[in-house]
Design an enzyme around this catalytic site. Structure first.
Site, PDB file in Angstrom:
ATOM      1  N   TYR A 177      -9.798 -38.267 -20.941  1.00 52.40           N
ATOM      2  CA  TYR A 177      -8.904 -37.264 -21.536  1.00 52.40           C
ATOM      3  C   TYR A 177      -7.476 -37.808 -21.691  1.00 52.40           C
ATOM      4  O   TYR A 177      -6.679 -37.227 -22.425  1.00 52.40           O
ATOM      5  CB  TYR A 177      -8.844 -35.963 -20.706  1.00 52.40           C
ATOM      6  CG  TYR A 177     -10.174 -35.267 -20.496  1.00 52.40           C
ATOM      7  CD1 TYR A 177     -11.313 -35.630 -21.207  1.00 52.40           C
ATOM      8  CD2 TYR A 177     -10.301 -34.231 -19.577  1.00 52.40           C
ATOM      9  CE1 TYR A 177     -12.525 -34.991 -20.996  1.00 52.40           C
ATOM     10  CE2 TYR A 177     -11.509 -33.588 -19.373  1.00 52.40           C
ATOM     11  CZ  TYR A 177     -12.615 -33.976 -20.072  1.00 52.40           C
ATOM     12  OH  TYR A 177     -13.813 -33.338 -19.854  1.00 52.40           O
ATOM     13  N   HIS A 188     -19.201 -39.695 -16.256  1.00 51.50           N
ATOM     14  CA  HIS A 188     -18.936 -38.776 -17.370  1.00 51.50           C
ATOM     15  C   HIS A 188     -20.150 -38.573 -18.284  1.00 51.50           C
ATOM     16  O   HIS A 188     -20.468 -37.445 -18.657  1.00 51.50           O
ATOM     17  CB  HIS A 188     -17.743 -39.296 -18.174  1.00 51.50           C
ATOM     18  CG  HIS A 188     -17.011 -38.230 -18.910  1.00 51.50           C
ATOM     19  ND1 HIS A 188     -15.664 -38.275 -19.145  1.00 51.50           N
ATOM     20  CD2 HIS A 188     -17.437 -37.069 -19.478  1.00 51.50           C
ATOM     21  CE1 HIS A 188     -15.295 -37.192 -19.819  1.00 51.50           C
ATOM     22  NE2 HIS A 188     -16.352 -36.447 -20.034  1.00 51.50           N
TER      23      HIS A 188
HETATM   24  N1  LIG Z   1     -18.204 -33.420 -18.906  1.00 53.51           N
HETATM   25  C1  LIG Z   1     -18.032 -33.367 -20.206  1.00 53.51           C
HETATM   26  O1  LIG Z   1     -18.572 -34.184 -20.983  1.00 53.51           O
HETATM   27  C2  LIG Z   1     -17.159 -32.292 -20.769  1.00 53.51           C
HETATM   28  C3  LIG Z   1     -17.196 -32.015 -22.148  1.00 53.51           C
HETATM   29  C4  LIG Z   1     -16.373 -30.995 -22.632  1.00 53.51           C
HETATM   30  C5  LIG Z   1     -15.575 -30.289 -21.745  1.00 53.51           C
HETATM   31  N2  LIG Z   1     -15.540 -30.594 -20.417  1.00 53.51           N
HETATM   32  C6  LIG Z   1     -14.675 -29.871 -19.454  1.00 53.51           C
HETATM   33  O2  LIG Z   1     -14.909 -28.470 -19.587  1.00 53.51           O
HETATM   34  C7  LIG Z   1     -13.695 -27.812 -19.932  1.00 53.51           C
HETATM   35  C8  LIG Z   1     -13.981 -26.612 -20.805  1.00 53.51           C
HETATM   36  O3  LIG Z   1     -14.605 -26.984 -22.010  1.00 53.51           O
HETATM   37  P1  LIG Z   1     -13.848 -27.087 -23.419  1.00 53.51           P
HETATM   38  O4  LIG Z   1     -12.391 -27.381 -23.197  1.00 53.51           O
HETATM   39  O5  LIG Z   1     -14.574 -28.064 -24.232  1.00 53.51           O
HETATM   40  O6  LIG Z   1     -14.049 -25.695 -24.071  1.00 53.51           O
HETATM   41  P2  LIG Z   1     -13.798 -24.152 -23.700  1.00 53.51           P
HETATM   42  O7  LIG Z   1     -13.171 -23.983 -22.375  1.00 53.51           O
HETATM   43  O8  LIG Z   1     -15.077 -23.478 -23.998  1.00 53.51           O
HETATM   44  O9  LIG Z   1     -12.799 -23.684 -24.839  1.00 53.51           O
HETATM   45  C9  LIG Z   1     -11.475 -24.084 -24.940  1.00 53.51           C
HETATM   46  C10 LIG Z   1     -10.928 -23.456 -26.220  1.00 53.51           C
HETATM   47  O10 LIG Z   1     -10.957 -22.019 -26.117  1.00 53.51           O
HETATM   48  C11 LIG Z   1      -9.640 -21.499 -26.244  1.00 53.51           C
HETATM   49  N3  LIG Z   1      -9.498 -20.417 -25.249  1.00 53.51           N
HETATM   50  C12 LIG Z   1      -9.316 -20.544 -23.915  1.00 53.51           C
HETATM   51  N4  LIG Z   1      -9.249 -19.345 -23.308  1.00 53.51           N
HETATM   52  C13 LIG Z   1      -9.405 -18.423 -24.282  1.00 53.51           C
HETATM   53  C14 LIG Z   1      -9.410 -17.003 -24.291  1.00 53.51           C
HETATM   54  N5  LIG Z   1      -9.262 -16.315 -23.150  1.00 53.51           N
HETATM   55  N6  LIG Z   1      -9.584 -16.359 -25.482  1.00 53.51           N
HETATM   56  C15 LIG Z   1      -9.756 -17.068 -26.630  1.00 53.51           C
HETATM   57  N7  LIG Z   1      -9.754 -18.426 -26.689  1.00 53.51           N
HETATM   58  C16 LIG Z   1      -9.576 -19.090 -25.520  1.00 53.51           C
HETATM   59  C17 LIG Z   1      -8.701 -22.659 -25.977  1.00 53.51           C
HETATM   60  O11 LIG Z   1      -7.501 -22.524 -26.706  1.00 53.51           O
HETATM   61  P3  LIG Z   1      -6.017 -22.872 -26.134  1.00 53.51           P
HETATM   62  O12 LIG Z   1      -6.124 -24.031 -25.206  1.00 53.51           O
HETATM   63  O13 LIG Z   1      -5.267 -23.183 -27.384  1.00 53.51           O
HETATM   64  O14 LIG Z   1      -5.520 -21.633 -25.455  1.00 53.51           O
HETATM   65  C18 LIG Z   1      -9.511 -23.838 -26.507  1.00 53.51           C
HETATM   66  O15 LIG Z   1      -9.382 -23.933 -27.907  1.00 53.51           O
HETATM   67  C19 LIG Z   1     -12.894 -28.932 -20.609  1.00 53.51           C
HETATM   68  O16 LIG Z   1     -11.541 -28.629 -20.793  1.00 53.51           O
HETATM   69  C20 LIG Z   1     -13.187 -30.081 -19.704  1.00 53.51           C
HETATM   70  O17 LIG Z   1     -12.400 -30.014 -18.531  1.00 53.51           O
HETATM   71  C21 LIG Z   1     -16.353 -31.571 -19.926  1.00 53.51           C
END
Ligand SMILES: NC(=O)c1ccc[n+]([C@@H]2O[C@H](COP(=O)([O-])OP(=O)(O)OC[C@H]3O[C@@H](n4cnc5c(N)ncnc54)[C@H](OP(=O)(O)O)[C@@H]3O)[C@@H](O)[C@H]2O)c1
Length: 280
Positions: A49, A106
């Site tokens: 990241y 990862h």
């Molecule tokens: N291990 C892996 O391969 C892997 C892959 C993907 C993700 N991850 C981890 O999992 C975490 C979560 O997954 P993700 O970031 O992909 O997706 P997510 O948490 O499903 O979605 C994040 C998105 O949703 C928006 N959001 C957040 N809260 C909200 C709410 N209450 N209402 C409406 N929209 C909202 C955010 O916007 P804003 O930020 O603009 O508010 C952002 O655009 C990651 O950040 C990371 O730490 C791990």
């Protein structure tokens, strides 16, 4: 906060802040600072990241006790021990800490021998105390099966794509049976939960609980014993997501949400990822 106990007895806050795409610098720094201020005690980041330094600085400036914070980071696959050690030490340095709470591989390599080699390194970190828990991410059942053939220490976590459109029924059952904690990423399906059949059903449940769709999705995961790490850099949403701890869904709500599973994957399929070969 609710906690899960990992298979080595280590306690993990069940809700954390995700930081994928939180930009290094002000964005990741401010989001982490705000989250810590309102009660989050668990931050999920990764070498890939590129924001570990901002998160480390935010944790330091928040003046919280290190033992009261749960930090997860992840390593991309490296071809040799020297590079694996270097990556880990760099993560520690950026995070300004001398241990991580959870260290994850990862992505699985397509070659099980490489996963076994990475895992042996992870086991050595665990034994040295520099990683309080170790685990895997994006591992399907067949990757875990192969890893367990040579593992001395069972992974404590598998962090995988998991949300109402992909509830991971067989993988979760398998991980539960193996005492490997499931952790969800991508809870909002890249916006999919705010559209179509998911929106229609989740909105009804949200209205009933005077909550938002995002909160219902997080509360659903928490109810099912899944570790949830929604990402946001928007203070209002960071708070809204944290407050899903207060929402008590009913068994009936859970059944409805489970029924929204369509096997929809919105992130990379681990069996067909570009991260299979060595990445340096
Ligand atoms: N291990 C892996 O391969 C892997 C892959 C993907 C993700 N991850 C981890 O999992 C975490 C979560 O997954 P993700 O970031 O992909 O997706 P997510 O948490 O499903 O979605 C994040 C998105 O949703 C928006 N959001 C957040 N809260 C909200 C709410 N209450 N209402 C409406 N929209 C909202 C955010 O916007 P804003 O930020 O603009 O508010 C952002 O655009 C990651 O950040 C990371 O730490 C791990």
């Amino acid at each position: 906060m609710t906690y899960v106990e990992l298979n080595n007895g280590y306690k993990m806050p069940q809700l954390g802040l995700g930081t994928f795409k939180s930009k290094d610098g002000n964005e990741a720094y401010e989001a982490t600072r705000y989250a810590l201020e309102i009660g989050y005690t668990h931050i999920d980041t990764a070498q890939m990241y590129g924001n570990e330094a901002s998160i480390g600085q935010a944790i330091k400036d928040a003046k919280v006790n290190r033992k009261d914070i749960f930090i997860t980071t992840k390593q991309k696959v490296h071809s040799n021990l020297k590079n694996m050690e270097k990556a880990f030490e760099e993560s520690l340095e950026k995070l300004q800490t001398d241990y991580v709470d959870l260290y994850l591989i990862h992505w699985p390599n397509h070659d099980p021998k490489i996963n076994a080699q990475s895992w042996a390194f992870f086991e050595s970190l665990y034994e040295s105390g520099k990683a309080k828990a170790i685990g895997i991410s994006n591992f399907q059942k067949h990757h875990v099966d192969a890893l367990l053939k040579t593992a001395k220490i069972k992974p404590m976590i598998d962090q995988v794509e998991c949300h109402p459109g992909l509830t991971q029924v067989p993988l979760k059952a398998y991980l539960d049976q193996e005492s490997i904690q499931i952790e969800s990423y991508g809870p909002f399906m890249k916006g999919g939960v705010f559209e179509g059949i998911w929106k229609d059903a989740l909105e009804l449940i949200a209205k009933k609980h005077d909550a938002s769709i995002a909160q219902v999705v997080i509360a659903w995961g928490l109810y099912k014993g899944i570790v949830m790490i929604p990402k946001s850099v928007t203070p209002k949403r960071i708070k809204e997501n944290f407050e899903s701890l207060k929402i008590k869904l009913t068994e009936e709500d859970i059944k409805v949400i489970d029924g929204l599973n369509r096997g929809v994957r919105v992130y990379t399929d681990p069996d067909n990822s570009p991260w299979g070969p060595y990445v340096e």
